[in-house]
Structure formats: C-alpha cells, structure tokens
Write an enzyme that holds these catalytic residues in place. Sequence first.
Site, PDB file in Angstrom:
ATOM      1  N   SER A  40      10.671  41.880  36.117  1.00  0.00           N
ATOM      2  CA  SER A  40       9.645  42.428  37.018  1.00  0.00           C
ATOM      3  C   SER A  40      10.223  42.679  38.404  1.00  0.00           C
ATOM      4  O   SER A  40       9.648  43.430  39.179  1.00  0.00           O
ATOM      5  CB  SER A  40       8.504  41.432  37.200  1.00  0.00           C
ATOM      6  OG  SER A  40       7.870  41.198  35.995  1.00  0.00           O
TER       7      SER A  40
ATOM      8  N   HIS B 221      10.524  48.140  31.688  1.00  0.00           N
ATOM      9  CA  HIS B 221       9.498  47.227  32.203  1.00  0.00           C
ATOM     10  C   HIS B 221       8.163  47.502  31.507  1.00  0.00           C
ATOM     11  O   HIS B 221       7.449  48.442  31.868  1.00  0.00           O
ATOM     12  CB  HIS B 221       9.394  47.432  33.728  1.00  0.00           C
ATOM     13  CG  HIS B 221       8.513  46.460  34.437  1.00  0.00           C
ATOM     14  ND1 HIS B 221       7.964  46.720  35.672  1.00  0.00           N
ATOM     15  CD2 HIS B 221       8.070  45.224  34.094  1.00  0.00           C
ATOM     16  CE1 HIS B 221       7.237  45.692  36.046  1.00  0.00           C
ATOM     17  NE2 HIS B 221       7.282  44.774  35.112  1.00  0.00           N
TER      18      HIS B 221
ATOM     19  N   GLU C 171       7.656  51.302  32.573  1.00  0.00           N
ATOM     20  CA  GLU C 171       8.349  51.725  33.798  1.00  0.00           C
ATOM     21  C   GLU C 171       9.851  51.624  33.490  1.00  0.00           C
ATOM     22  O   GLU C 171      10.349  50.531  33.222  1.00  0.00           O
ATOM     23  CB  GLU C 171       7.956  50.798  34.961  1.00  0.00           C
ATOM     24  CG  GLU C 171       8.457  51.245  36.313  1.00  0.00           C
ATOM     25  CD  GLU C 171       8.054  50.279  37.438  1.00  0.00           C
ATOM     26  OE1 GLU C 171       7.926  49.064  37.193  1.00  0.00           O
ATOM     27  OE2 GLU C 171       7.887  50.756  38.575  1.00  0.00           O
TER      28      GLU C 171
ATOM     29  N   ASN D 195       5.383  47.025  41.192  1.00  0.00           N
ATOM     30  CA  ASN D 195       5.154  45.861  42.051  1.00  0.00           C
ATOM     31  C   ASN D 195       5.305  46.164  43.545  1.00  0.00           C
ATOM     32  O   ASN D 195       4.747  45.462  44.372  1.00  0.00           O
ATOM     33  CB  ASN D 195       6.066  44.709  41.632  1.00  0.00           C
ATOM     34  CG  ASN D 195       5.526  44.046  40.374  1.00  0.00           C
ATOM     35  OD1 ASN D 195       4.322  43.821  40.262  1.00  0.00           O
ATOM     36  ND2 ASN D 195       6.389  43.780  39.412  1.00  0.00           N
TER      37      ASN D 195
END
Length: 297
Positions: A119, A140, A152, A190
């Site tokens: 992450s 991801h 991702e 994120n």
Amino acid sequence: MVQTVSVIGAGTMGNGIAHVFAQNGFAVNLIDVSAQQLEKAIATIAKNLERQIAKGTITEEQKQKALSNITTITDLTDGVRKAELVVEAATENTELKLKIFKQLDEVTPSSTILASNTSSISITKIAAVTKRPELVIGMHFMNPVPVMKLVEIINGYSTNKGVTEKIIELSKQLGKVPCVVNDYPGFIANKILMPMINEAIYSLYEGIAGIEEIDTIMKLGMAHPMGPLQLADFIGLDVCLSILKVLHDGFGNPKYAPCPLLVNMVTAGKLGVKSGEGFYSYVEGSKELAVSGRFRK
Ligand SMILES: NC(=O)c1ccc[n+]([C@@H]2O[C@H](COP(=O)([O-])OP(=O)(O)OC[C@H]3O[C@@H](n4cnc5c(N)ncnc54)[C@H](O)[C@@H]3O)[C@@H](O)[C@H]2O)c1
C-alpha cells in the site's frame, strides 16, 4: 500468456488475490510462513465462493474448480520455482519485503515478473534489491479483493513497458479495471484518500463537528458509500498512521502531518474494527454502528 501464479502471504489480501486468480483459471501457489494462516485462507476463500453461489454469480462446479486450482505451501522456494508471476502480499514491513524480493530474485526463473501489493512501500526501492528492476511492478488490489474492481498498477522507476502491458491485460482477465500510475509515496489511491481521512480526524479534533456529522456529510453530500472516519476504522488506524508518515517523510510537506488525535488513538491501542474500538465501537456479531463512548456528546 501467464498461467501459473504464486501469491506470497495468505492474510486479508493474499486470500482474496488467490481467490480471483483461481476463479479465473490460473494455477495458484498460495504461500505463507504460517500453515494455520493457509488453512484459514482456504476456509475464507471457500466461504466467499459460497457467497457468490448464493448470489447466482458462479456455480458449485466453478467453486470446486477454483478451489482445486489452489495449492498451499509454506516453503517460499518451492512455491515460486515455476511461477511466471509472483504477487507478494506479505505483512507491510519494508525490511521483510526487501528480504522476500532478494530471495525471489535468486529462486525464480529470470523471466518471472515480480509484483507487490504494497500500500505504501516504494516499488523502486523494492526493485533495487533485485537484479531485474525492469520486471518489478506494483499490483495494488483493494479490499475485499473479490468485490473491488480496481487494480492500481504502479510503475517503478525502471519498470519495462512490456511488463506494464502484461499486468494490464492480466488484471482485465481477472475482471478488474487497471489504472497505471507512477511510483511516488502513497501512489494515487492513498495520496488522495489519506489526507481526506486525516482532515476528517482534524475536523473532529478541532471540535468543528462530531463523528456522525462528519461521516453523514461525506456520505450524503459526496455520495461516498462510507464516511471517512468509519473507513479509517475499517482500514485500521495504525495502517492510516503509517501511510500518513510515509507521505509526510516522502514529500517532506507538512500538509501530510498526521493529526495528533490519530497518533493518540493508535498509542492507546484503539485501532478501529480489528481492536473493537476506534471512532466507533464494534461488538462481534452486531451490525449496529455506535459512536465510541469516548466521543459521545
Ligand atoms: N488490508 C488491506 O486493506 C490492504 C489493501 C491493499 C493493500 N494491502 C497490502 O497488502 C499486503 C498484505 O496486507 P494484509 O492486510 O493482507 O496483511 P495480513 O497481516 O492480513 O497478512 C499478511 C500475511 O503475510 C504472512 N507473512 C509474513 N511474512 C511472510 C513471509 N516471509 N513469507 C510468506 N508469508 C509471510 C503472514 O503470516 C500473514 O498471513 C500489505 O503489503 C498491505 O500494505 C492491504
């Protein structure tokens, strides 16, 4: 075409990743250091496939076929020997991932693509411990993997274009929607999500609004399926804090500094759903969402 995939780590993400590959006809070696975790992962996959049968999206035969596509293994070297692709989903710890990728580079065929589901750890940094940085990439997946459509894809500094193309195609074969981004702290998901969560926590800390108000405004006003404070509890407040620290260190910009309330909650062991209390309280078996006593007016 890739047919054999090894998934490292059979936790929350690893079992979901193994599930979607197996359901789409790939032979999967699911690897974990813990035999107990592997057993638990197979039980979770079987339960989630049952759910798909109940919804009418797969048949009992497809469930059995998916389960038969998965082999569980505790020895990493044995588990990756024939892999054309490795997807690493072990615990989020930089030293651990660097050690795993160094080993993978030594024991997999030289053409094997090495992907990480991290992450927040730099793909470029992971790639740098291998002799094949051009074959290292971020893949991801989102939680829960069988449900969430996004993958991702993160290009490290040296990732080869052909490798990116292969991972795009593969993600589509899994019924997912791939989005390619470059390797900077937090990638895109994120880098945008965590400042929003941090701002929601700051708004609570500054007394601008309460938990229910903040979450309701974002749900009903922005059509988010879940408010940012509930989402933070779901992700884990320790995970949110650690990603904010990566953004803060990586960009050196004070706008990413974690809210002191978040730091306090993590220090106090209030980590959200997994510890039973965060912004909300969680009682096993109950679906009711109750604001934690600490924040009740
Ligand atoms: N949980 C999420 O919502 C989420 C979402 C996207 C990405 N991720 C990323 O996915 C990765 C895994 O997260 P998770 O939530 O599934 O963690 P988890 O703690 O549920 O599972 C990690 C698993 O890795 C295993 N493991 C540890 N060291 C190992 C080793 N050397 N070899 C093989 N297995 C090993 C552990 O036994 C455990 O079963 C992390 O990099 C995380 O950042 C998590």
